[in-house]
Motif scaffolding. Structure first.
Motif, PDB file in Angstrom:
ATOM      1  N   SER A  17      -8.924  -5.123   5.655  1.00 49.26           N
ATOM      2  CA  SER A  17      -9.310  -3.712   5.715  1.00 49.26           C
ATOM      3  C   SER A  17      -8.269  -2.902   6.485  1.00 49.26           C
ATOM      4  O   SER A  17      -7.523  -3.441   7.313  1.00 49.26           O
ATOM      5  CB  SER A  17     -10.679  -3.554   6.396  1.00 49.26           C
ATOM      6  OG  SER A  17     -11.691  -4.167   5.632  1.00 49.26           O
ATOM      7  N   TYR A  18      -8.249  -1.584   6.205  1.00 49.04           N
ATOM      8  CA  TYR A  18      -7.438  -0.652   6.990  1.00 49.04           C
ATOM      9  C   TYR A  18      -8.356   0.393   7.586  1.00 49.04           C
ATOM     10  O   TYR A  18      -9.065   1.114   6.857  1.00 49.04           O
ATOM     11  CB  TYR A  18      -6.367   0.031   6.134  1.00 49.04           C
ATOM     12  CG  TYR A  18      -5.672   1.130   6.897  1.00 49.04           C
ATOM     13  CD1 TYR A  18      -4.778   0.830   7.928  1.00 49.04           C
ATOM     14  CD2 TYR A  18      -5.933   2.467   6.625  1.00 49.04           C
ATOM     15  CE1 TYR A  18      -4.167   1.837   8.653  1.00 49.04           C
ATOM     16  CE2 TYR A  18      -5.324   3.491   7.341  1.00 49.04           C
ATOM     17  CZ  TYR A  18      -4.441   3.162   8.364  1.00 49.04           C
ATOM     18  OH  TYR A  18      -3.838   4.153   9.092  1.00 49.04           O
TER      19      TYR A  18
ATOM     20  N   ASN B 195     -14.647  -3.177  -0.545  1.00 50.43           N
ATOM     21  CA  ASN B 195     -13.760  -2.341  -1.371  1.00 50.43           C
ATOM     22  C   ASN B 195     -14.167  -0.879  -1.411  1.00 50.43           C
ATOM     23  O   ASN B 195     -13.836  -0.168  -2.370  1.00 50.43           O
ATOM     24  CB  ASN B 195     -13.644  -2.896  -2.795  1.00 50.43           C
ATOM     25  CG  ASN B 195     -12.954  -4.250  -2.815  1.00 50.43           C
ATOM     26  OD1 ASN B 195     -11.959  -4.457  -2.118  1.00 50.43           O
ATOM     27  ND2 ASN B 195     -13.492  -5.185  -3.593  1.00 50.43           N
TER      28      ASN B 195
ATOM     29  N   ASN C 251     -13.680   2.911  -0.472  1.00 52.59           N
ATOM     30  CA  ASN C 251     -12.656   3.856  -0.018  1.00 52.59           C
ATOM     31  C   ASN C 251     -13.358   5.077   0.556  1.00 52.59           C
ATOM     32  O   ASN C 251     -14.147   5.736  -0.142  1.00 52.59           O
ATOM     33  CB  ASN C 251     -11.759   4.293  -1.181  1.00 52.59           C
ATOM     34  CG  ASN C 251     -10.851   3.166  -1.651  1.00 52.59           C
ATOM     35  OD1 ASN C 251     -10.647   2.185  -0.936  1.00 52.59           O
ATOM     36  ND2 ASN C 251     -10.296   3.303  -2.835  1.00 52.59           N
TER      37      ASN C 251
ATOM     38  N   ILE D 252     -11.132   0.727   3.082  1.00 53.21           N
ATOM     39  CA  ILE D 252      -9.992   1.551   3.466  1.00 53.21           C
ATOM     40  C   ILE D 252     -10.498   2.910   3.929  1.00 53.21           C
ATOM     41  O   ILE D 252     -11.279   3.563   3.221  1.00 53.21           O
ATOM     42  CB  ILE D 252      -9.034   1.774   2.277  1.00 53.21           C
ATOM     43  CG1 ILE D 252      -8.588   0.449   1.672  1.00 53.21           C
ATOM     44  CG2 ILE D 252      -7.835   2.621   2.707  1.00 53.21           C
ATOM     45  CD1 ILE D 252      -7.726  -0.377   2.567  1.00 53.21           C
ATOM     46  N   THR D 253     -10.062   3.335   5.106  1.00 55.08           N
ATOM     47  CA  THR D 253     -10.257   4.727   5.498  1.00 55.08           C
ATOM     48  C   THR D 253      -9.015   5.479   5.024  1.00 55.08           C
ATOM     49  O   THR D 253      -7.918   5.311   5.569  1.00 55.08           O
ATOM     50  CB  THR D 253     -10.433   4.883   7.023  1.00 55.08           C
ATOM     51  OG1 THR D 253      -9.277   4.361   7.690  1.00 55.08           O
ATOM     52  CG2 THR D 253     -11.659   4.141   7.515  1.00 55.08           C
ATOM     53  N   CYS D 254      -9.179   6.307   4.023  1.00 59.75           N
ATOM     54  CA  CYS D 254      -8.047   7.028   3.415  1.00 59.75           C
ATOM     55  C   CYS D 254      -7.797   8.277   4.253  1.00 59.75           C
ATOM     56  O   CYS D 254      -8.349   9.351   3.984  1.00 59.75           O
ATOM     57  CB  CYS D 254      -8.369   7.373   1.971  1.00 59.75           C
ATOM     58  SG  CYS D 254      -8.811   5.921   0.972  1.00 59.75           S
TER      59      CYS D 254
END
Length: 453
Positions: A363-364, A404, A406, A381-383
């Motif tokens: 993860s990001y 998964n 976003n 993901i934290t966009c």
């Protein structure tokens, strides 16, 4: 009063580098910083640094404004460098002179040198050391009473003098009054056309002034850093001292020869440092932790009972009872709260991870404020970047972020909310709400269909 003079104008050609010698990195700090820290531990009333004109600003930037900077316009030798500092010695009785490339001459050694100088009531005291193979170093020549009469370079030494094992380290104490008497008597009648401090010793002796030596047991390590090999020896010495300090304080270092720990690192007792770990900067590690194997920590504050293995952590804070790794990357500005877990291939940047929150896989999490007991699924993901600006993601307590997902920032995920696997969430989600799809839409309220997980 006592002043210190640091001779910092040397070129350092043997380093074979575009970086000035005294700015080479020695366990996280420039060489010159060690020398100045050692001097700052003494009761000196002034510290003067003699520098090349083109490096004055670099020295001021690196060393700060607590020192007096004197410029040596041309590199005309150590004696000329000391002469440049003479105007700054008004009203001083004693001056300590050291080379800027000798970081291992500690505060304690310099303090003993000054004490020996004052106790013996002499004009000058040479800091010397004894080495089995003096090589090209200047020999300390004494008379039958043990007074120093001159320092002779190897190329100029007689066969008897070449057998002398006591050598000059390049550090001295002088009576300022006697120094003023002889400073203008130096000559530059040599192949280099330079003036050397060693001439002053012979001039003082020829005038009937007493010169003594104070011998340190540092050996060749007292002779300064003049090459990459010398730098490696200094690194080895400081690393060994740091390992011994930590182990005496109750830290287990499983493989000291395969561990790198810089001098300013602090580690609590009963912590274990596994092999191939690198601990740098102002890092603090609490008690009963396990660091490594193969972890890299830079300017990190870690609480008690934490495990950090096969991971990189920089400029961040980790509270107690946290597990990080394997292969996690905790970047600048991250705060990991107590009892949280950051797993494999998770990157955290400038984010707060709440207590008991878990992000275990791939993860990001950037520019995020994540509450307590949040589950971050694999691949979340934290966009946070829209191509121009960074935006914040807020995830409130008890939320469940499906695999998964976003999260398109700026966005807030409410307390207890749930996102379905693969959701692309573009709008705020209210508390206790389940959203799914691309783009994510409300499926139901949790109370309408149970927990919603």
């Amino acid at each position: 009063m006592i002043a210190g003079v640091v001779l910092a104008g040397g070129v350092g050609e043997r380093m074979n580098s575009s970086i000035p010698k005294l700015f080479h990195n020695l366990l996280g700090k420039p060489i010159i910083r060690y020398v100045l820290e050692n001097l700052s531990g003494l009761a000196l009333n002034k510290i003067i640094i003699v520098v090349k004109s083109d490096l004055k600003e670099k020295f001021q930037y690196t060393c700060g404004d607590d020192f007096v900077y004197v410029v040596q316009d041309k590199p005309l030798g150590s004696g000329d460098a000391l002469k440049r500092a003479i105007p700054e010695l008004e009203n001083f009785s004693t001056v300590l002179v050291v080379n800027g490339d000798a970081p291992l001459i500690t505060t304690e050694i310099l303090e003993s040198l000054i004490s020996s100088h004052n106790a013996d009531n002499v004009s000058a005291t040479v800091l010397s050391t004894v080495i089995d193979d003096p090589m090209h170093y200047g020999r300390v020549v004494k008379d039958e009473l043990g007074n120093v009469i001159r320092i002779v370079e190897a190329k100029d030494a007689t066969e008897r003098e070449k057998n002398i094992k006591e050598v000059n380290t390049g550090a001295y104490c002088f009576s300022v009054d006697d120094l003023r008497l002889v400073i203008d008597r130096m000559t530059n009648n040599n192949a280099q056309g330079e003036y050397y401090i060693t001439q002053l010793i012979e001039i003082l002796s020829s005038m009937g002034k007493r010169v003594n030596s104070y011998i340190t047991d540092l050996g060749s390590l007292a002779l300064g850093i003049n090459s990459r090999f010398d730098l490696s020896l200094a690194i080895e010495k400081l690393l060994t001292e740091k390992m011994e300090e930590l182990m005496q304080g109750g830290v287990t270092i499983v493989s000291p020869e395969n561990t790198y720990i810089e001098p300013d690192v602090r580690v609590g007792r009963d912590t274990v440092i596994e092999p191939f770990s690198v601990l740098k900067g102002n890092t603090f590690i609490g008690e009963n932790c396990t660091i490594g194997p193969s972890s890299y920590l830079l300017n990190v504050d870690i609480g008690d009972r934490c495990d950090v293995f096969y991971s990189v952590v920089k400029n961040s804070k980790i509270e107690s009872d946290v597990r990080v790794g394997p292969f996690a990357h905790i970047r600048d500005g991250a705060i990991i709260k107590s009892n949280a877990a950051i797993g494999d291939f998770v990157e955290v940047k400038k984010s707060i991870i709440g207590s008991h929150t878990k992000a275990m896989h791939h993860s990001y999490l950037g520019d995020a404020d994540i509450g307590e007991r949040v589950n971050i699924g694999a691949g979340v993901i934290t966009c946070n970047y829209d191509g121009k600006n960074k935006h914040k993601t807020i995830i409130e307590d008890g939320a469940f972020i499906g695999s998964n997902t976003n999260l398109i920032a700026p966005i807030t995920i409410g307390r207890g909310a749930v996102t379905g696997a693969g959701a692309v969430v573009t709008k705020d989600v209210e508390p206790d709400t389940v959203v799914v799809g691309v783009p994510a839409k409300i499926l139901r309220k949790k109370e309408e269909g149970g927990k919603g997980e």
